[in-house]
Structures are given as C-alpha cells and as structure tokens.
Write a protein that holds these residues in place. Structure first.
Motif: not given
Length: 419
Positions: A345, A347-349, A371, A374, A379, A381-383
C-alpha cells in the motif's frame, strides 16, 4: 494449496458455553471440532476461564489443565491448531475474575505483586502443558484485558501506561518460559486504538509479542453511523490492520485479525454472509496479514440467560452445529487456492503519534473519515505516524511513496483528484 493466510474461529462450545469446563465432555468437544474442521478452517482460539483453572492464587487445578490438553489433542486429530487465551478474563459482557482478586481481596490486576505472581504462574503452567504439542500455536495473555484498566468498566483496575508496559513484558516472558519459541501475544479491544485515556497504547499493541492482534467490531459506532454495507463497515477490519502498522517498529510485523464478527441487528442474519464475504476480502488485501479468526464457532444457547441479545447469534454454526450462510462464506475463502501476496500500500495517511489524541482515529474522527474517503476513491491506504512522515528510510522499508494528512483528504470530493 491453502491460502498462506490462516483461517480459524474462536471456539465457543455448543453445550454449556465456556461453563463447559465445569462439566467437561470430550465427546461434545469432539463433535464441535468436527463441525469446525468441516468448514476447512485450520485453527481455533480457546478460552480457559480463569476462576475455574486457578480458583486460589496458589492452586492451579491439574484436572483443568489436563482437560485443556485433551481439547488441544482432539483439535490436532482434526487438523486444527490451537491458540490459548490464558487470563480469562472477559467474554461476551461477563467478567471472569478469581475471588482472590475481588471484593474482600481486592487487588489490582496489573500492579499488585501477589496477583502478578499468580498470573505469571498460570500462564507459564498452561504454556508448558502444551509446549510439546505440534499444533500449539502459542498463548494470548487474555481476551481484551484492557477493558479492566479504564472506563467504561464499572470497577476498573487503574494503571499507568508504564505499569502496563511492565505487565505485558513480564506476562509474555512467562509464556515464553513455559513454551519457548511459540507465537505468544496479547490482545485488546479497540479502545487501545481509539480511546485517549486507555493505558494500553497502540505502541504496546504493535511492539510487544510476536504479532499485533486487532479485534474488529462495527457496533463501535461504525455501522450505526454509516450502515452495514458502507465502505467504513465493510473495511473496518482492514482499517484496524493498517492502522496498527503505524506504530510497529518492524515494517514487516504480521497482524492477526483475531476477532471479527457480524453483530445483529446492525448486521441482520440475512445479510451476515455478504458482510462476512466483504470483510474477509478486504482484510485479505492487507499485506502482512497473519490470519483471520472469526467470532465465533457456535451460537450461545438460548437456555443461558442474561447475555446481550447479539451474543446469541454470532456463531458460524447454530447451537446444534448446523452451518449458517456466513459459515459457507468463510469456508469459501478458507478453501480458495493460495493467492499472490497483496502488493504494498503505497499511500499512507499520517496519524498522530501521541496516544492522548488517538480518538482522532476513532469513528467520527478525521483520521477515520480520511482513511475511508481514500478507500471510497479507489485508493489502498495504510498509515504512518506523523513523526515518521518525512523519514525516507522508514517509508521506503514499508513501500510507501506518498504521505497525506487528513486535512488534505477530507476537503476533496469523492471521485475527484487529490491536489
């Protein structure tokens, strides 16, 4: 070949619920395990009730330990591995604490030296009893023990995060001493991730023990706010898996979705299979997933009183061991041929590293909403902790190429393009 991700179930005995330890019937247990194995699952999580196994601080009942081993052996005969929760603890709205910790003997579960000695001895004893069983996965310290440490529990055993840190290290060491090299861990309900004053912290969840455990229940406000077929409801388990990774020191630390279920009436029985299918599919899209362990195996009998109504119908199987539609949904996933490992993943938030504001990640909070915005836009996403958002080495180790903040995401309309 079976999927690399483990598929299992939290074992709730069909006869007597967890009070079956008082009238242990191995034939009944075997019949339950037959019905679980028939679904193609590979493991169970087992719950020895603490007061039944250790009614006095210096008495661990040998017969109870023998029964636990007999259950594990019966599981092995059916191709099922076993994880054992040691300090039981809390289950389905009931607390099971030994008398030597309550009322006239009231002592703190996390700080009292005598209580810690007793807990340590029980965990070591149970682990040692199973250490030579090939199907023994390892110990979980207990089921959602963090609910004892803070509100909304009506009589919490208060402790600081530092004291909890010490407790976790000591109890996990006892498990390791009893059964070296096994998969020992701890598990909390989602207040660890969502409640600002909870002394069990996200960092502890993601750094202590062999894997990170998450428990996903959409009755925490997610389904009430968004509905059972919403993106947040169907991806809530995946969200917790990915949220947990922000605090992990090891970029490849596995995460175990150790509890997840379809609670009525928020997820009506006729829609439970669809919810199960969506939840499992979305969780399987998370890299590093160790396994999915559904709650639970069998319904609670209506002959037993005073459970919250939703608890009676959470089983994959009825009280007479008949599989429901949602059991078939989990079975299809468990029997599906092995799939490629999910891609990273990228894209990270960014989420706040300070646990004092972790409610920003809870349902209704900006991290939670961003999240799922997204996700709704396609998307994956991860974090990442906001303190690591500019750490190129850390991001590269996790395959992250883009970091966004909730403020950047939330103003953006669904279907559009982020600026």
């Amino acid at each position: 070949m079976p999927s690399a991700v483990r598929f299992g179930v939290n074992y709730t005995p069909s006869e007597g619920w967890f009070h079956h330890w008082l009238d242990f019937d191995l034939d009944s247990v075997r019949a339950d395990l037959d019905s679980i194995a028939a679904l193609g699952l590979d493991h169970i999580r087992v719950f020895p009730l603490w007061p039944y196994f250790q009614p006095n601080r210096t008495l661990i009942r040998p017969r109870a330990v023998e029964q636990l081993v007999a259950l594990a052996d019966a599981a092995a005969e059916r191709g099922l591995d076993v994880n054992v929760d040691g300090l039981q603890g809390h289950l389905s709205s009931f607390d099971f604490l030994p008398a030597w910790t309550r009322t006239w003997h009231r002592r703190n579960l996390f700080t009292d030296p005598d209580v810690l000695d007793g807990q340590e001895n029980l965990l070591r004893t149970l682990a040692a009893a199973l250490a030579d069983r090939p199907n023994f996965i390892g110990m979980t310290l207990g089921n959602e023990v963090n609910q004892f440490s803070s509100g909304p529990h009506p009589d919490p055993d208060r402790a600081t995060s530092d004291e909890i840190d010490t407790w976790l290290a000591r109890m996990l060491a006892a498990c390791e001493e009893g059964a070296p090299g096994r998969l020992h861990l701890h598990a909390e309900y989602d207040a660890t991730w969502y409640q600002d004053d909870q002394p069990f912290t996200p960092g502890q969840a993601a750094r202590h023990g062999a894997v990170t455990a998450v428990h996903s229940w959409v009755f925490n406000g997610t389904a009430q706010r968004h509905g059972r077929t919403s993106v947040p409801a169907e991806h809530h388990a995946a969200y917790l898996v990915e949220l947990s990774k922000a605090w992990a020191d090891d970029p490849h630390r596995p995460v175990w979705l150790q509890e997840v279920g379809a609670p009525a009436p928020l997820v009506p029985a006729e829609h439970a299979a669809a919810f199960t299918e969506a939840t499992v599919a979305n969780a399987l899209d998370c890299p590093g997933l160790w396994g999915i362990t559904w709650w639970c195996s069998h319904d609670v009998s209506r002959d037993l009183a005073d459970f919250p109504d939703l608890e009676y119908g959470l089983g994959l199987l009825t009280n007479d061991r008949k599989p429901k539609d949602m059991a078939r949904a989990l079975e299809r996933a468990a029997r599906k041929p092995s799939q490629a490992v999910p891609r990273a993943r990228t894209t990270a938030l960014a989420v706040p590293a300070d646990p004092a504001v972790r409610s920003l990640c809870a349902p209704g909070g900006p991290v939670f909403d961003a999240f799922f915005r997204l996700v709704a836009d396609g998307a994956r996403p991860t974090t990442v902790l906001d303190t690591l958002a500019a750490d190129r080495e850390h991001l590269a180790a996790r395959g992250i190429t883009e970091v966004v903040t909730p403020d950047q995401v939330l103003p953006h309309p669904p279907g559009g393009t982020r600026s």
